[in-house]
Design a protein around this motif. Structure first.
Motif, short mmCIF file in Angstrom:
data_model
loop_
_atom_site.label_atom_id
_atom_site.label_comp_id
_atom_site.label_asym_id
_atom_site.label_seq_id
_atom_site.Cartn_x
_atom_site.Cartn_y
_atom_site.Cartn_z
N ASP A 46 -13.91 -46.50 23.50
CA ASP A 46 -14.83 -45.41 23.85
C ASP A 46 -15.17 -44.58 22.63
O ASP A 46 -16.33 -44.18 22.42
CB ASP A 46 -14.22 -44.52 24.92
CG ASP A 46 -14.35 -45.11 26.32
OD1 ASP A 46 -15.04 -46.14 26.46
OD2 ASP A 46 -13.75 -44.56 27.25
N GLU A 47 -14.17 -44.27 21.81
CA GLU A 47 -14.43 -43.51 20.58
C GLU A 47 -15.34 -44.29 19.64
O GLU A 47 -16.25 -43.73 19.02
CB GLU A 47 -13.12 -43.18 19.88
CG GLU A 47 -12.27 -42.16 20.58
CD GLU A 47 -11.04 -41.80 19.78
OE1 GLU A 47 -10.68 -40.60 19.73
OE2 GLU A 47 -10.42 -42.71 19.18
N GLY A 48 -15.07 -45.60 19.52
CA GLY A 48 -15.92 -46.41 18.67
C GLY A 48 -17.35 -46.47 19.16
O GLY A 48 -18.30 -46.38 18.37
N ALA A 58 -7.12 -39.99 22.71
CA ALA A 58 -8.49 -40.21 22.25
C ALA A 58 -9.36 -38.99 22.52
O ALA A 58 -9.14 -38.25 23.48
CB ALA A 58 -9.08 -41.44 22.94
N ALA A 59 -10.36 -38.81 21.68
CA ALA A 59 -11.36 -37.75 21.89
C ALA A 59 -12.44 -38.31 22.80
O ALA A 59 -13.58 -38.56 22.38
CB ALA A 59 -11.94 -37.29 20.55
N GLY A 60 -12.05 -38.52 24.06
CA GLY A 60 -12.91 -39.22 25.00
C GLY A 60 -13.54 -38.32 26.04
O GLY A 60 -13.43 -37.09 26.00
N PHE A 61 -14.16 -38.95 27.01
CA PHE A 61 -14.98 -38.23 27.99
C PHE A 61 -14.18 -37.24 28.82
O PHE A 61 -14.60 -36.09 29.02
CB PHE A 61 -15.69 -39.23 28.90
CG PHE A 61 -16.71 -40.08 28.20
CD1 PHE A 61 -18.00 -39.62 27.99
CD2 PHE A 61 -16.36 -41.33 27.70
CE1 PHE A 61 -18.94 -40.39 27.33
CE2 PHE A 61 -17.29 -42.10 27.03
CZ PHE A 61 -18.58 -41.64 26.85
N GLU A 62 -13.03 -37.66 29.34
CA GLU A 62 -12.28 -36.78 30.23
C GLU A 62 -11.79 -35.53 29.52
O GLU A 62 -11.79 -34.44 30.10
CB GLU A 62 -11.10 -37.54 30.84
CG GLU A 62 -11.47 -38.55 31.90
CD GLU A 62 -12.03 -39.84 31.34
OE1 GLU A 62 -12.54 -40.66 32.12
OE2 GLU A 62 -11.96 -40.04 30.10
N PRO A 110 -16.77 -51.94 19.84
CA PRO A 110 -17.93 -51.46 19.08
C PRO A 110 -17.54 -50.71 17.81
O PRO A 110 -18.38 -50.52 16.93
CB PRO A 110 -18.64 -50.53 20.07
CG PRO A 110 -17.57 -50.11 21.03
CD PRO A 110 -16.66 -51.29 21.16
N GLU A 111 -16.27 -50.31 17.72
CA GLU A 111 -15.85 -49.59 16.51
C GLU A 111 -16.01 -50.45 15.27
O GLU A 111 -16.05 -49.91 14.15
CB GLU A 111 -14.39 -49.14 16.64
CG GLU A 111 -13.38 -50.24 16.83
CD GLU A 111 -13.07 -50.50 18.29
OE1 GLU A 111 -11.94 -50.93 18.59
OE2 GLU A 111 -13.96 -50.29 19.14
N THR A 112 -16.11 -51.77 15.44
CA THR A 112 -16.29 -52.64 14.27
C THR A 112 -17.57 -52.29 13.52
O THR A 112 -17.60 -52.30 12.29
CB THR A 112 -16.31 -54.12 14.71
OG1 THR A 112 -15.15 -54.39 15.49
CG2 THR A 112 -16.32 -55.03 13.50
N TYR A 113 -18.63 -51.96 14.24
CA TYR A 113 -19.88 -51.54 13.58
C TYR A 113 -19.63 -50.27 12.76
O TYR A 113 -20.10 -50.16 11.61
CB TYR A 113 -20.95 -51.23 14.63
CG TYR A 113 -21.49 -52.41 15.38
CD1 TYR A 113 -22.28 -53.37 14.75
CD2 TYR A 113 -21.25 -52.53 16.75
CE1 TYR A 113 -22.80 -54.44 15.46
CE2 TYR A 113 -21.78 -53.59 17.47
CZ TYR A 113 -22.55 -54.55 16.83
OH TYR A 113 -23.08 -55.60 17.53
#
Length: 491
Positions: free
Chosen positions: A46-48, A143-147, A386-389
């Motif tokens: 999610d962070e990525g 994680a610095a995520g949505f919740e 997606p963090e790979t990008y």
């Protein structure tokens, strides 16, 4: 009926003195509990995803058009703003903002508890919340995520409703929804408070306006049709457990057990308070039970039971425990806090030593992609990371940042409902047009035997066979470079 607040009227000096003592304690505890979040560059996909979205938005991308996700816009915008101010090479600014979000949630809960049960209860509620806030797998809790960014809005909605500030309560409900859709569940306890205070006629229009204005504004700032599709109507295949019941049930049981272990210090006093005659002491607080129940429904919505979903349960749970402890002697409160401290220490320690095999893999793959492409090249990473990008510093060749949006695997599937037929409606024609318009210089097949492998997807299989050649392998990921295209060849 609602009980009147217990605390008598206080002078401004008394209020200031109270918060001057409590705020440093809560701030220190918020920082300590989130120390693990700073020890690695990323905690979960999610962070990525948010980091890549923010970069694309900064480059002129349009949310719900050239940049897409199944989430509302507030957190992508927050990431974009943080990157604009501090650069996009690190998530440290977001980590700091996450600490502040947790602190604000604790302060709002403390204020609610103090209003109803006195000064000591305020401190108890804030401390208990922060102690249990990390009681999950570190990938979910740190994680610095949505919740994490949704919870201050849910607490603010109840805080405002408890004081009869219906317009502000509606705005907070809308902000919670615009951070993550399930944040809108807090509307239920807000409506109950509105009804019980007998303020429906005067308050409901203000509540409705407060809810509607931010949501309409967000839709107009993005794309109304795209906003509705990506946040509400376009995820039917994602929100089902067909064919994955055992897989999902195992995750639900594991995460429920983690939350129960972390919340042992809270659950014990709640259980004692519910027994016998003491249960009547809980009767004046149905809004707390409704808040917890609506949050539980939000956790189960979609039937995926990811660990970070459970964070939504913790604010009402902390207040319920505080209400229960208010009926007991001081030793009970001390025992609850000490038990929660021990559990918190275990989870913080877990966060500091947790292995990170997927992050290490993403870093090695990103390094290979960086080495084999130029900064202006577009690439395609066929996987769920997606963090790979972001780590590679390369632009995606498509708006679909994970294979999940094109195969439905991102819902934690076990393989039975994964494939082109289960993609986001209309995604594959758009995907083919994008790859034809700006073909990726390099494709990384990072499926590593998962059900969304290119061999199971006709479109991707044909693309690789006709236009790409294998050039390397990195930890099981296969890299394909663009080959000379035959005249007239099509995707």
């Amino acid at each position: 009926m609602l009980a009147a607040p217990l605390a008598p009227a206080r002078t401004g000096i008394t209020r200031t003195a109270y918060w001057t003592r409590l705020l440093p304690l809560l701030a220190a505890l918020a920082c300590v509990t989130r120390v693990p979040s700073f020890v690695r560059p990323l905690w979960n996909p999610d962070e990525g995803y948010l980091a890549v979205e923010a970069r694309l938005l900064a480059q002129g991308g349009q949310l719900y058009d050239t940049v897409v996700d199944r989430k509302p816009p507030l957190l992508p915008w927050l990431y974009e703003a943080a990157f604009a101010l501090c650069g996009s090479g690190s998530l440290t600014p977001l980590r700091i903002l996450a600490v502040l979000a947790q602190l604000l949630t604790a302060v709002l809960l403390a204020s609610l508890a103090r209003r109803h049960w006195g000064d000591k209860a305020g401190g108890t509620a804030g401390v208990l919340y922060l102690l249990v806030s990390v009681g999950l797998n570190p990938e979910d809790a740190q994680a610095a995520g949505f919740e994490v960014f949704m919870l201050p809005w849910t607490a603010a909605a109840v805080w405002c409703a408890d004081r009869g500030r219906w317009g502000a309560a509606g705005t907070a409900v809308a902000a919670a929804f615009l951070t993550k859709q399930t944040g809108g569940a807090v509307l239920l306890p807000v409506l109950w408070l509105l009804h019980r205070r007998g303020a429906v006629r005067a308050g409901l229009p203000r509540l409705a306006a407060g809810c509607a204005a931010p949501v309409l504004g967000a839709a107009l700032l993005t794309d109304p049709g795209g906003f509705v599709f990506w946040t509400v109507t376009g995820s039917a295949a994602y929100a089902t457990v067909s064919g994955s019941v055992t897989h999902v049930l195992g995750r639900a049981l594991a995460n429920t057990a983690l939350v129960a272990a972390a919340s042992a210090g809270l659950l014990a006093p709640i259980g004692r308070a519910l027994r016998g005659a003491r249960a009547r002491r809980f009767e004046p607080w149905p809004w707390l039970w409704l808040w917890l129940a609506s949050s539980a429904v939000a956790v189960t919505l979609g039937c995926h039971f990811f660990g970070h979903y459970y964070l939504q349960l913790l604010p009402p749970l902390a207040l319920l425990a505080t209400a229960a402890l208010h009926t007991r002697p001081g030793q009970r409160c001390l025992a609850a806090v000490l038990t929660s401290c021990c559990a918190c220490a275990l989870f913080v320690g877990w966060g500091l030593v947790a292995p990170r095999p997927e992050l290490a893999h993403a870093e090695r793959l990103a390094a290979a992609l960086t080495h084999r492409t130029a900064p202006g090249d577009r690439i395609l990473v066929w996987g769920i990371h997606p963090e790979t990008y972001w780590l590679a510093g390369r632009t995606p060749a498509t708006r679909y940042l994970t294979a999940g949006l094109l195969t439905n695997y991102s819902g934690g599937r076990d393989g039975s409902r994964v494939g082109e037929a289960y993609a986001v409606p209309g995604a594959w024609p758009v995907f083919r047009r994008e790859l034809a318009a700006h073909a990726p210089a390099l494709i990384a097949d990072d499926s590593r035997g998962k059900p969304y492998a290119p061999t199971r997807l006709p479109t991707l299989r044909r693309l690789l066979a006709r236009h790409y050649t294998e050039v390397a392998r990195v930890d099981g990921a296969v890299l394909y470079a663009r080959a000379t295209t035959r005249p007239g060849a099509r995707l």
